[in-house]
Every structure is written in C-alpha cells, then in structure tokens.
Design a protein around this motif. Structure first.
Motif, short mmCIF file in Angstrom:
data_model
loop_
_atom_site.label_atom_id
_atom_site.label_comp_id
_atom_site.label_asym_id
_atom_site.label_seq_id
_atom_site.Cartn_x
_atom_site.Cartn_y
_atom_site.Cartn_z
N ASP A 96 -13.04 -45.98 -12.69
CA ASP A 96 -13.59 -47.32 -12.91
C ASP A 96 -14.41 -47.30 -14.19
O ASP A 96 -14.46 -46.28 -14.90
N ALA A 97 -15.06 -48.43 -14.50
CA ALA A 97 -15.82 -48.54 -15.75
C ALA A 97 -16.97 -47.55 -15.81
O ALA A 97 -17.25 -46.95 -16.86
N ALA A 98 -17.63 -47.33 -14.68
CA ALA A 98 -18.75 -46.39 -14.66
C ALA A 98 -18.26 -44.97 -14.94
O ALA A 98 -18.93 -44.19 -15.65
N ASP A 99 -17.11 -44.62 -14.39
CA ASP A 99 -16.55 -43.30 -14.62
C ASP A 99 -16.14 -43.14 -16.08
O ASP A 99 -16.33 -42.07 -16.68
N ALA A 100 -15.58 -44.19 -16.67
CA ALA A 100 -15.21 -44.15 -18.09
C ALA A 100 -16.45 -43.95 -18.96
O ALA A 100 -16.44 -43.15 -19.91
N ALA A 101 -17.54 -44.64 -18.65
CA ALA A 101 -18.77 -44.50 -19.41
C ALA A 101 -19.34 -43.09 -19.28
O ALA A 101 -19.85 -42.51 -20.24
N ARG A 102 -19.23 -42.53 -18.09
CA ARG A 102 -19.70 -41.15 -17.87
C ARG A 102 -18.93 -40.17 -18.75
O ARG A 102 -19.51 -39.32 -19.41
N MET A 103 -17.59 -40.30 -18.74
CA MET A 103 -16.77 -39.40 -19.54
C MET A 103 -17.11 -39.52 -21.02
O MET A 103 -17.30 -38.51 -21.72
N PRO A 139 -21.64 -38.93 -32.30
CA PRO A 139 -22.58 -39.37 -31.26
C PRO A 139 -22.39 -40.87 -31.00
O PRO A 139 -22.14 -41.65 -31.93
N MET A 140 -22.46 -41.27 -29.75
CA MET A 140 -22.31 -42.67 -29.36
C MET A 140 -23.48 -43.06 -28.48
O MET A 140 -23.84 -42.33 -27.54
N ASP A 141 -24.09 -44.19 -28.78
CA ASP A 141 -25.19 -44.64 -27.93
C ASP A 141 -24.63 -45.46 -26.76
O ASP A 141 -23.44 -45.79 -26.71
N ALA A 142 -25.51 -45.79 -25.83
CA ALA A 142 -25.08 -46.49 -24.62
C ALA A 142 -24.43 -47.83 -24.93
O ALA A 142 -23.46 -48.23 -24.28
N ALA A 143 -24.95 -48.53 -25.93
CA ALA A 143 -24.41 -49.84 -26.27
C ALA A 143 -22.98 -49.71 -26.80
O ALA A 143 -22.11 -50.52 -26.46
N GLN A 144 -22.74 -48.71 -27.61
CA GLN A 144 -21.38 -48.49 -28.14
C GLN A 144 -20.41 -48.14 -27.02
O GLN A 144 -19.28 -48.64 -26.97
N ASP A 146 -20.74 -48.84 -23.79
CA ASP A 146 -20.55 -50.00 -22.91
C ASP A 146 -19.60 -51.01 -23.53
O ASP A 146 -18.76 -51.60 -22.84
N ALA A 147 -19.73 -51.24 -24.85
CA ALA A 147 -18.85 -52.20 -25.52
C ALA A 147 -17.40 -51.72 -25.49
O ALA A 147 -16.47 -52.52 -25.27
N TYR A 148 -17.20 -50.43 -25.70
CA TYR A 148 -15.84 -49.90 -25.68
C TYR A 148 -15.25 -49.96 -24.28
O TYR A 148 -14.09 -50.35 -24.09
N VAL A 149 -16.03 -49.60 -23.29
CA VAL A 149 -15.55 -49.66 -21.91
C VAL A 149 -15.22 -51.11 -21.54
O VAL A 149 -14.20 -51.38 -20.87
N SER A 151 -14.02 -53.33 -23.31
CA SER A 151 -12.75 -53.76 -23.92
C SER A 151 -11.57 -53.49 -22.99
O SER A 151 -10.49 -54.06 -23.19
N GLY A 152 -11.76 -52.62 -22.02
CA GLY A 152 -10.68 -52.29 -21.09
C GLY A 152 -9.77 -51.18 -21.57
O GLY A 152 -8.95 -50.67 -20.81
N GLU A 153 -9.89 -50.78 -22.84
CA GLU A 153 -8.99 -49.78 -23.40
C GLU A 153 -9.08 -48.41 -22.71
O GLU A 153 -8.06 -47.72 -22.59
N PRO A 154 -10.27 -47.98 -22.25
CA PRO A 154 -10.33 -46.64 -21.64
C PRO A 154 -9.57 -46.48 -20.33
O PRO A 154 -9.22 -45.36 -19.96
N MET A 155 -9.31 -47.58 -19.64
CA MET A 155 -8.70 -47.46 -18.32
C MET A 155 -7.24 -46.99 -18.43
O MET A 155 -6.47 -47.45 -19.27
N GLY A 156 -6.90 -46.04 -17.56
CA GLY A 156 -5.55 -45.49 -17.56
C GLY A 156 -5.31 -44.45 -18.64
O GLY A 156 -4.17 -44.01 -18.82
#
Length: 205
Positions: A96-103, A139-144, A146-149, A151-156
C-alpha cells in the motif's frame, strides 16, 4: 526465431521491451484463482539472487502448466522476475502507500541492487539468465516521498519505483542494464532467445 513466444507476465513494460526487440509474443498470464503473488513470498534468510531465480523458475513452471491446461499451441515460454535489494533486504512490490513510503525512505540516499532473472522454456529445454544492476538514489525528504507515492507510480513496482518514470528525478547514478532495471534485460533476453535457433538446429541435424 520462432513465429511467436508466450510472455508469462502482466507487466506492460516487459511486453513493450519484447516488442522493442521485434519479438512477436502473446500474453500467458495467470488467472485470479492461481494466486500468483503467493509465488513471490521469500524464504527465511534467502539471498536476493537465489530468491529471484527461484521465483522466476516457479513462475515458469506455473506458466507451462497453464499453457497445457488452456489447450494452447506449443511455443516457447518466457518468464522474468525483478527484485530490489539493499544488502540482503528484499524490496518487492509495496502492499500500500505506507509500505511504498517506507521502502523509498530506506532506499533514499543509498545504493541498491536491482536483480532480474529471466527464464525461457521450449519443451524440455530450459535456459536461464540473471542480470544485476545498481541504482543510487539522492536523499529524499518526506514531502518528496509523499508526492511521489501520491502519483501512484510506485504501486506494482519492485522497490516502489519505476526507473523510466518520475523516479528518474531522484536517481544520481546507475550501472548495469537499464532495461534490466525496468524488468526485462534485453541483452540477456536476446541471448536466451538465440538459443532457440540453436536448439532447433541440434534437433534437425
């Protein structure tokens, strides 16, 4: 080269890459009741290379059974699987989105490996290849993240990113195979497909 091959993958990127090679192919994807995702469960303490090879072989065996069960005409079957590894830690597709952000938070600012295994079968003959590449994220901050996640692109996507998409803005360095990072290394795939002609020549000689 055979008239066509079966591609046992739901990934549109793999299909596009085969088309780029000029390989005619038909999809041979799993039915929902097959629970193909269960094949991707890692074993305890399994090394990334061993994992991706094993999963690819399992997917290939399932695809070969599927062809027979559906009564489809014989043709070579191609399978591939991709995983991302930071050390010995595997990063598959996010749940899910939270898992994508964790990765992404763990991959940010580090260099990870992308391993793609490819397997090809023609009747009783099997060929396999493994491609390993390296990707360094800035390096990526939390805002970057979150914005990428969002977008839906990380899923799958293994590792929760697509190298050919918006994630490219965060990649500082790559080595290895760009198409392998996408999910189907074209050099290794073309080398395996070349074995088909050799196999046919051997049988007819």
């Amino acid at each position: 080269m055979p008239a066509f091959i079966y591609l046992a993958s739901q990934s549109p990127r793999r299909s596009q890459l085969l088309t780029q090679l000029g390989v005619a192919h038909e999809l041979l994807v799993a039915d929902p009741e097959e629970n193909a995702e269960a094949l991707e469960e890692p074993l305890p303490k399994e090394a990334p290379a061993a994992y991706v090879r094993r999963v690819t072989d399992l997917k290939l065996q399932a695809a070969l059974r599927r062809r027979v069960q559906r009564g489809l005409p014989p043709a070579p079957v191609l399978c591939a699987d991709t995983t991302v590894a930071l050390g010995r830690t595997l990063y598959g597709k996010p749940q899910d989105a939270a898992d994508a952000a964790r990765m992404l938070g763990q991959l940010a600012g580090a260099t990870h490996r992308v391993l793609t295994a490819v397997a090809l079968a023609l009747e009783e003959q099997h060929w396999r290849a493994l491609c390993e590449s390296r990707v360094t994220f800035a390096p990526m901050d939390a805002a970057q993240i979150d914005a990428y996640v969002a977008s839906g692109e990380p899923m799958g996507k293994a590792g929760a990113y697509a190298v050919q998409g918006a994630a490219a803005a965060f990649i500082t360095r790559m080595s290895g195979s760009y198409t392998g990072i996408m999910g189907l290394p074209l050099f290794e795939t073309a080398t395996l497909l070349a074995q088909l002609d050799l196999a046919r020549c051997t049988k007819t000689s």
